[in-house]
Design an enzyme around this catalytic site. Structure first.
Site, PDB file in Angstrom:
ATOM      1  N   LYS A 280     -35.883   5.264  41.553  1.00 49.17           N
ATOM      2  CA  LYS A 280     -35.940   3.801  41.519  1.00 49.17           C
ATOM      3  C   LYS A 280     -37.352   3.336  41.878  1.00 49.17           C
ATOM      4  O   LYS A 280     -38.010   3.968  42.705  1.00 49.17           O
ATOM      5  CB  LYS A 280     -34.977   3.220  42.566  1.00 49.17           C
ATOM      6  CG  LYS A 280     -33.529   3.184  42.160  1.00 49.17           C
ATOM      7  CD  LYS A 280     -32.698   2.502  43.248  1.00 49.17           C
ATOM      8  CE  LYS A 280     -31.214   2.624  42.965  1.00 49.17           C
ATOM      9  NZ  LYS A 280     -30.773   1.876  41.786  1.00 49.17           N
ATOM     10  N   ARG A 354     -20.568   6.437  40.189  1.00 45.12           N
ATOM     11  CA  ARG A 354     -19.381   6.787  39.384  1.00 45.12           C
ATOM     12  C   ARG A 354     -19.092   8.285  39.442  1.00 45.12           C
ATOM     13  O   ARG A 354     -17.966   8.714  39.245  1.00 45.12           O
ATOM     14  CB  ARG A 354     -19.550   6.261  37.954  1.00 45.12           C
ATOM     15  CG  ARG A 354     -20.726   6.799  37.215  1.00 45.12           C
ATOM     16  CD  ARG A 354     -21.112   5.929  36.019  1.00 45.12           C
ATOM     17  NE  ARG A 354     -21.962   4.806  36.398  1.00 45.12           N
ATOM     18  CZ  ARG A 354     -22.462   3.927  35.544  1.00 45.12           C
ATOM     19  NH1 ARG A 354     -22.186   4.010  34.252  1.00 45.12           N
ATOM     20  NH2 ARG A 354     -23.230   2.938  35.957  1.00 45.12           N
TER      21      ARG A 354
HETATM   22  N1  BES Z   1     -26.392   1.446  43.676  1.00 45.24           N
HETATM   23  C1  BES Z   1     -26.822   1.095  42.365  1.00 45.24           C
HETATM   24  C2  BES Z   1     -26.386  -0.312  41.973  1.00 45.24           C
HETATM   25  C3  BES Z   1     -26.959  -1.431  42.812  1.00 45.24           C
HETATM   26  C4  BES Z   1     -28.202  -1.950  42.510  1.00 45.24           C
HETATM   27  C5  BES Z   1     -26.227  -1.988  43.830  1.00 45.24           C
HETATM   28  C6  BES Z   1     -28.715  -3.001  43.266  1.00 45.24           C
HETATM   29  C7  BES Z   1     -26.727  -3.046  44.575  1.00 45.24           C
HETATM   30  C8  BES Z   1     -27.981  -3.557  44.294  1.00 45.24           C
HETATM   31  C9  BES Z   1     -26.260   2.069  41.350  1.00 45.24           C
HETATM   32  O1  BES Z   1     -26.113   3.372  41.800  1.00 45.24           O
HETATM   33  C10 BES Z   1     -27.188   2.105  40.196  1.00 45.24           C
HETATM   34  O2  BES Z   1     -28.286   2.536  40.388  1.00 45.24           O
HETATM   35  N2  BES Z   1     -26.720   1.663  39.037  1.00 45.24           N
HETATM   36  C11 BES Z   1     -27.496   1.663  37.835  1.00 45.24           C
HETATM   37  C12 BES Z   1     -26.696   2.352  36.755  1.00 45.24           C
HETATM   38  C13 BES Z   1     -27.470   2.540  35.472  1.00 45.24           C
HETATM   39  C14 BES Z   1     -28.586   3.532  35.668  1.00 45.24           C
HETATM   40  C15 BES Z   1     -26.520   3.002  34.394  1.00 45.24           C
HETATM   41  C16 BES Z   1     -27.752   0.200  37.455  1.00 45.24           C
HETATM   42  O3  BES Z   1     -26.830  -0.594  37.503  1.00 45.24           O
HETATM   43  O4  BES Z   1     -28.905  -0.100  37.126  1.00 45.24           O
HETATM   44 MN    MN Z   2     -27.895   4.511  41.577  1.00 47.85          MN
END
Ligand code: BES
Ligand code: MN
Ligand code: ZN
Length: 503
Positions: A280, A354
């Protein structure tokens, strides 16, 4: 903080501060009017003077009021009486608490729960007051070494008007305190930094909870046991970290509910989400100690149901792991085999939630659940769709979704349902070499739905709902956890228990 009831006439109550609502239109001002008569028009006078006119967010602190035993009266503007709803009520209580929390006032008596709000009676208002009071005075000061200022408010009395029944109001206080304690526990765990709050730390918290309530027992699976269970999706994430993953199973069992099939609640407990090899960017990583808010919520729920002794059989499962970058990190394009036997091609190492959830969801079949509800900070897409107002709801069973929506309205912790039933959405997760992918390789559309569809593949054998709390679990501007979904799930469980006793 202590919460009690008093039925002493308002003007006779000896308290540091009496909290009284005033409205822009005359209607609803009966508490103020009754006091005013005793106080020789002192309240009418300040209103006529224009010191306060009853608009929302106004407050006025009066002192030395003739014939009134209280040291102060805090008048709180509420706007027009007919416009008050759950949201404005929260604002009103918040405004009142902000006005006194940094003063020397210790003992307060509130009459704010006398408002006429559709579907939210005085007992609801008492419960909400307790939650707001706890919220506005909450502090996370474990790591601050110099002494800090805390609110002096210690005793809160609710004024019991003739229309309120004592046993009902007592229950409202009991529930309000349990809800508030649950929310505070959720916030404490969520605030804990990831160098301390590891999967093993969460495991310890579970044992701590079990040692305070005989109705709760705990069992945990370590990585070796998860390996035996073929939980390779879970392990593909937890293996990246020096802190080993844990599947924590807390069981709350009330004696009267021993023959009930369990309600299973599952929480995403990613103690830190770096994104994995697909790292990230700095700004979005900062809040990722909060990626265990689903788990934190369920700790809060567990504590509250044990405190309330709800006649239920509830199993809470926490999927606790850290998503780190390193030589053991899973690669994009790797293929893994889940506990359920399905194979997954990893498209994104950042779609880790997931992966830990899917193995937990299929593993929970061994409990023969009546229903399964999972809570997870799963997608940024749900933030785009619903912001911080509604949590995203997905379900394979319409009556379950309906009960959750109803509980959300009743607890002012709302959920909005998004679709998953359409086969076309499943195309987002098609893989060329495995049964499915963990994220779409071609499109960013419908991200929250795609994630829910992924989970739905593993929940075919029971009634299931998924709640995506990425937008609601914490405030984006300051990274403060909210405790969202503790009220929702508690209300759902209270309704469920009431339903069971009726049958
Ligand atoms: N934990 C994150 C989602 C999240 C982001 C929660 C910001 C709270 C605040 C999750 O694990 C994630 O990174 N999701 C990605 C999935 C994508 C790569 C398919 C997302 O939603 O960008
Ligand atoms: Mn994530
Ligand atoms: Zn995550």
């Amino acid at each position: 903080m202590k919460f009690q009831l008093t039925s002493t006439p308002l003007y006779e109550i000896k308290t540091d501060c009496l909290i009284v609502p005033v409205f822009t239109k005359q209607r609803g001002n009966w508490v103020a009017t009754a006091l005013d008569e005793k106080a020789q028009g002192a309240i009418t006078k300040v209103i006529e003077n224009g010191d306060i006119n009853g608009e929302l967010r106004q407050t006025l602190l009066l002192q030395a009021i003739p014939n009134i035993a209280a040291k102060h009266i805090l008048l709180v503007g509420c706007g027009p009486a007919h416009k008050i709803n759950a949201e404005t009520f929260k604002q009103i209580v918040g405004t009142a608490i902000q006005a006194i929390k940094n003063t020397d006032i210790k003992h307060i008596t509130s009459s704010l729960h006398t408002m006429d709000i559709k579907e939210h009676d005085a007992n609801w208002q008492i419960r909400q007051f307790i939650m707001s009071m706890t919220h506005h005075t909450y502090q996370f000061n474990q790591f601050i070494t110099k002494p800090i200022k805390t609110s002096k408010i210690s005793d809160i009395h609710f004024w019991l008007s003739d229309t309120l029944s004592m046993p009902q109001a007592r229950l409202a206080i009991k529930e309000g305190c349990a809800f508030a304690n649950g929310i505070s526990l959720c916030k404490d765990l969520a605030n804990m930094p990831a160098n301390i709050c590891t999967p093993e730390f969460l495991e310890k918290q579970a044992f701590k909870l079990a040692s305070s309530f005989s109705s709760i027992s705990v069992e945990t699976l370590d990585e070796a046991e998860m390996k035996k269970q073929n939980m390779n999706a879970f392990l593909s994430i937890s293996q990246s970290s020096k802190h080993p993953g844990r599947m924590i199973v807390m069981h709350y069992q009330h004696d009267d509910a021993s023959n009930q099939p369990p309600i299973v609640l599952i929480g995403k407990g990613i103690t830190f989400d770096t994104g994995g090899l697909q790292l990230k960017p700095a700004a979005s990583m900062l809040s990722m100690k909060l990626d265990m808010c689903g788990a934190a919520t369920l700790f809060g729920v567990m504590k509250a149901i044990a405190e309330l002794k709800l006649p239920l059989n509830v199993i809470v499962m926490i999927a606790a792991a850290e998503n780190m970058i390193g030589r053991n990190s899973i690669r994009p394009s790797d293929v893994i085999k889940t506990h359920a036997g399905k194979t997954i091609e990893i498209i994104s190492t950042d779609a880790e939630g997931r992966l830990v959830m899917c193995d937990t969801l299929s593993f929970c079949e061994i409990f023969n659940p009546a229903v399964v509800i999972d809570v997870a900070t799963l997608t940024t897409a749900v933030i785009s769709a619903l912001g911080s107002v509604y949590s995203g709801l997905f379900s394979n069973h319409a009556p379950l979704a309906k009960s959750l929506i109803k509980a959300g309205i009743a607890s002012a912790d709302k959920v909005w349902e998004l679709p998953i039933e359409d086969e076309a959405y499943r195309d987002l997760l098609k893989s060329n070499i495995a049964d499915l992918t963990n994220a779409s390789s071609t499109s960013k559309e419908a991200g929250a739905i795609a994630a829910a569809c992924f989970l739905a593949t593993f929940t075919k054998k029971y009634q299931w709902a998924h709640i995506d709390i990425a937008g609601t679990a914490h405030v984006r501007s300051n990274h403060q956890p909210t405790g969202r979904c503790v009220p929702l799930l508690l209300q759902y469980l209270i309704n469920y228990a009431n339903q069971m006793t009726k049958e």
